[in-house]
Design a protein around this motif. Structure first.
Motif, short mmCIF file in Angstrom:
data_model
loop_
_atom_site.label_atom_id
_atom_site.label_comp_id
_atom_site.label_asym_id
_atom_site.label_seq_id
_atom_site.Cartn_x
_atom_site.Cartn_y
_atom_site.Cartn_z
N UNK A 171 21.14 52.38 -29.66
CA UNK A 171 20.81 53.44 -28.66
C UNK A 171 21.66 54.15 -28.01
N UNK A 172 22.99 53.54 -27.81
CA UNK A 172 24.00 54.12 -27.08
C UNK A 172 24.69 55.44 -27.94
N UNK A 173 24.93 55.04 -29.25
CA UNK A 173 25.18 55.81 -30.44
C UNK A 173 24.14 56.99 -30.48
N UNK A 174 22.86 56.64 -30.65
CA UNK A 174 21.91 57.65 -30.76
C UNK A 174 22.10 58.84 -29.54
N UNK A 175 22.28 58.18 -28.40
CA UNK A 175 22.33 59.12 -27.10
C UNK A 175 23.38 60.11 -27.33
N UNK A 176 24.44 59.52 -27.81
CA UNK A 176 25.84 60.33 -28.08
C UNK A 176 25.65 61.52 -29.18
#
Length: 125
Positions: A34-39
């Motif tokens: 999720x963090x990677x996708x947000x970035x």
């Protein structure tokens, strides 16, 4: 046989623990995804702004460190100079104390030889 068999109790504990560990690790993986996708979903200008802010922060910290280094060198130089001045002052004080002691001894010797100098003269006290 070189391999030893785990006891039934150890097998049971592993089977009991394993699903919980798999679930915990799966949740961590999902959070990282999720963090990677947000970035990745951030607009390019937002990422560039973030990078620019971080670069400015690094530059400010480098300038502050450089100023601190200069100040430390200056203080070290001043400390060295003050130590040299203190040593010279201590040396001069020792020399003056020795001269005063010699003068008082000489006047004491002269006073013992000639008591009249002690009455009307300018004897140091």
């Amino acid at each position: 046989m070189g391999l030893t068999r785990l006891s039934d109790r150890e097998d049971w504990l592993i089977l009991l623990y394993l699903p919980h560990e798999i679930e915990r690790l799966s949740e961590q993986l999902e959070e990282k995804e999720r963090e990677t996708q947000q970035l990745m979903n951030q607009p390019e200008c937002e990422r560039e702004r973030e990078v620019a802010l971080l670069r400015r922060s690094v530059e400010e910290k480098e300038r502050a460190r450089a100023a601190s280094d200069i100040l430390c060198r200056s203080l070290a130089d001043e400390t060295h100079q003050l130590r040299r001045t203190l040593a010279a002052t201590a040396h001069m004080c020792q020399h003056l104390a020795k001269c005063l002691d010699e003068r008082q001894r000489a006047q004491g010797d002269a006073g013992e030889r000639s008591p009249e100098v002690g009455r009307g003269g300018s004897k140091l006290q």
